[in-house]
Design a protein around this motif. Sequence first.
Motif, PDB file in Angstrom:
ATOM      1  N   ASN A  35     -18.527 -44.641   4.654  1.00 11.81           N
ATOM      2  CA  ASN A  35     -18.333 -43.620   3.630  1.00 11.81           C
ATOM      3  C   ASN A  35     -19.637 -43.021   3.120  1.00 11.81           C
ATOM      4  O   ASN A  35     -19.613 -42.033   2.417  1.00 11.81           O
ATOM      5  N   CYS A  36     -20.772 -43.611   3.454  1.00 13.33           N
ATOM      6  CA  CYS A  36     -22.054 -43.072   2.963  1.00 13.33           C
ATOM      7  C   CYS A  36     -22.798 -42.413   4.117  1.00 13.33           C
ATOM      8  O   CYS A  36     -23.258 -43.097   5.038  1.00 13.33           O
ATOM      9  N   PRO A  37     -22.943 -41.094   4.099  1.00 15.04           N
ATOM     10  CA  PRO A  37     -23.648 -40.425   5.199  1.00 15.04           C
ATOM     11  C   PRO A  37     -25.089 -40.896   5.352  1.00 15.04           C
ATOM     12  O   PRO A  37     -25.606 -40.957   6.468  1.00 15.04           O
ATOM     13  N   ASP A  76     -32.767 -38.069   0.494  1.00 14.39           N
ATOM     14  CA  ASP A  76     -31.806 -38.080   1.600  1.00 14.39           C
ATOM     15  C   ASP A  76     -30.374 -38.342   1.120  1.00 14.39           C
ATOM     16  O   ASP A  76     -29.415 -38.236   1.874  1.00 14.39           O
ATOM     17  N   CYS A  77     -30.232 -38.674  -0.161  1.00 14.53           N
ATOM     18  CA  CYS A  77     -28.905 -38.913  -0.736  1.00 14.53           C
ATOM     19  C   CYS A  77     -28.215 -37.576  -1.024  1.00 14.53           C
ATOM     20  O   CYS A  77     -28.809 -36.694  -1.643  1.00 14.53           O
ATOM     21  N   MET A  78     -26.970 -37.437  -0.587  1.00 11.79           N
ATOM     22  CA  MET A  78     -26.239 -36.172  -0.769  1.00 11.79           C
ATOM     23  C   MET A  78     -25.585 -36.048  -2.138  1.00 11.79           C
ATOM     24  O   MET A  78     -24.875 -35.082  -2.394  1.00 11.79           O
ATOM     25  N   ALA A  79     -25.797 -37.045  -2.995  1.00  9.18           N
ATOM     26  CA  ALA A  79     -25.180 -37.033  -4.334  1.00  9.18           C
ATOM     27  C   ALA A  79     -23.674 -36.795  -4.227  1.00  9.18           C
ATOM     28  O   ALA A  79     -23.070 -36.163  -5.084  1.00  9.18           O
ATOM     29  N   CYS A  80     -23.113 -37.337  -3.133  1.00  7.53           N
ATOM     30  CA  CYS A  80     -21.685 -37.094  -2.876  1.00  7.53           C
ATOM     31  C   CYS A  80     -20.786 -38.004  -3.706  1.00  7.53           C
ATOM     32  O   CYS A  80     -19.587 -37.764  -3.835  1.00  7.53           O
ATOM     33  N   GLY A  81     -21.351 -39.071  -4.251  1.00  7.08           N
ATOM     34  CA  GLY A  81     -20.590 -39.954  -5.140  1.00  7.08           C
ATOM     35  C   GLY A  81     -19.676 -40.938  -4.437  1.00  7.08           C
ATOM     36  O   GLY A  81     -18.936 -41.674  -5.091  1.00  7.08           O
ATOM     37  N   SER A  82     -19.733 -40.989  -3.110  1.00  6.03           N
ATOM     38  CA  SER A  82     -18.827 -41.882  -2.404  1.00  6.03           C
ATOM     39  C   SER A  82     -19.145 -43.351  -2.705  1.00  6.03           C
ATOM     40  O   SER A  82     -18.252 -44.164  -2.938  1.00  6.03           O
ATOM     41  N   CYS A  83     -20.454 -43.678  -2.741  1.00  5.56           N
ATOM     42  CA  CYS A  83     -20.842 -45.057  -3.074  1.00  5.56           C
ATOM     43  C   CYS A  83     -20.383 -45.420  -4.480  1.00  5.56           C
ATOM     44  O   CYS A  83     -20.054 -46.567  -4.762  1.00  5.56           O
ATOM     45  N   ASP A  84     -20.379 -44.426  -5.361  1.00  3.87           N
ATOM     46  CA  ASP A  84     -19.997 -44.655  -6.757  1.00  3.87           C
ATOM     47  C   ASP A  84     -18.541 -45.099  -6.862  1.00  3.87           C
ATOM     48  O   ASP A  84     -18.196 -45.977  -7.653  1.00  3.87           O
TER      49      ASP A  84
HETATM   50  S1  SF4 Z   1     -24.191 -40.489  -3.167  1.00  2.00           S
HETATM   51 FE1  SF4 Z   1     -24.024 -42.579  -2.358  1.00  2.00          FE
HETATM   52  S2  SF4 Z   1     -22.577 -42.362  -0.631  1.00  2.00           S
HETATM   53 FE2  SF4 Z   1     -23.332 -40.299  -1.073  1.00  2.00          FE
HETATM   54  S3  SF4 Z   1     -25.130 -40.067   0.292  1.00  2.00           S
HETATM   55 FE3  SF4 Z   1     -25.910 -40.826  -1.717  1.00  2.00          FE
HETATM   56  S4  SF4 Z   1     -26.030 -43.040  -1.423  1.00  2.00           S
HETATM   57 FE4  SF4 Z   1     -24.667 -42.279   0.198  1.00  2.00          FE
END
Ligand code: SF4
Length: 424
Positions: A35-37, A76-84
Amino acid sequence: MALQDFRPMQERCSNCLNCRWVPFDKLKSERFGENCPSIAYNNFMTYSARGRFQLGQTILDGDADYTETITELVHDCMACGSCDVTCKVCRYNLEPLEHNIELKVDAVEKGKTLPAQAGIMAALKQEQTMIPGSKKAQRLDWAKGIQVKDLFKDKAEVAFYPGCKYSYDPKLQKVAQAALKLLIDAGADVGIMGNADACCGGRALQMGFRAEFTERAEANIKAFNTAGVKVIVTPCSDCYHALKRQYAKLGLAIEVLHTVEYLERLIEEGKLTFTKSVNMTVTYHDPCHLGRLGEPFVPWDGTEKKIMNQVHTWSPKRPRYNGAYGIYDAPRNVLAAIPGLRLVEMDRIREYAWCCGAGGGCSQTLPEYSAWTASERITEANTTGAEAMVTACPWCEANFMGAVDEHGKSIQVFDIIELVQQAL
Ligand code: SF4
Ligand code: SF4
């Protein structure tokens, strides 16, 4: 907050690595189980939310610094929130996304940025847009020929706010035009922000440029309040998250709707009816900032407590953003109302959706990684047998279209608004 305020969180990350995977009970396949790109692409632990907690701790301890490699890793983090979301499946007291962004803020404040970010931030400062090369004077060109109120000359209930991507991208302007015309034809009392229309700043925050975000947010909140609108409607998911969640923290008290929510209301009220069939099988991509990051801001004023000197808790109970109440049903309900259209779902959907690759400004700053992320999603979409992938965000649509062009992937890409338009 500053990075040192996250030290207790950094220390209590349990190294479980749930932040890398779709939760076991939601897993549909091994192929689409990550789930984390960021860690999936780089295949190195420090790129995960867990690794970012450890990196933040190491930087605070003075045992690491923002070298070129670490600076790139942080951004490099997409701030996509999936890890959250996946962290909160087992943990209640960690905020990995807030920490990831704080790490970026810390790097930016120390002058540690990516080369492409200089041009983007210069465009924001000089032309009030995140798209270098675009001019403020041309921001409203997309609306030429549409009879719509200028909210600084006439009053209206609804402000239509397209955002930078729809305003300037020649391939996507037609979507903003269609959305605005749909609202007008349905009888909405709608206007646009005229000369006050400018970037929401949301992507600046995602990239760690918090001061620049705050400046834009305060100016836009003032403009919306001066315009006196009751509702802001945006077709851009990034803008939606910025206005609904981040601006609310800064005092915006106006209702914010994504266009799909507004369209759903119009359909329910019988103000939008379809006369044509769209005979197509589609799959829907949940944009991160409409889905899991589309939950409203809930004010909280309390204190953190430690029980038995071990468990961190909050009094009163703190709101928990785990993506469960994001905007997932409205887009699916709009698609379901279109005659002839069939929806087939991908393995990773709703709060567990894979990012399109454009989040955190990565489509502009780290294009290869961004294109790989989009390409992964298209591969997933292809396994459903759908003819088209539909989304509700211009950044997603542009990134998918780019991956289709560059990687020879075969799927059509649409915004929901385009399919609604076909069905009228
Ligand atoms: S927000 Fe979390 S899941 Fe998304 S790219 Fe960054 S570290 Fe990975
Ligand atoms: S960030 Fe959350 S999910 Fe990831 S290792 Fe730490 S506790 Fe586990």
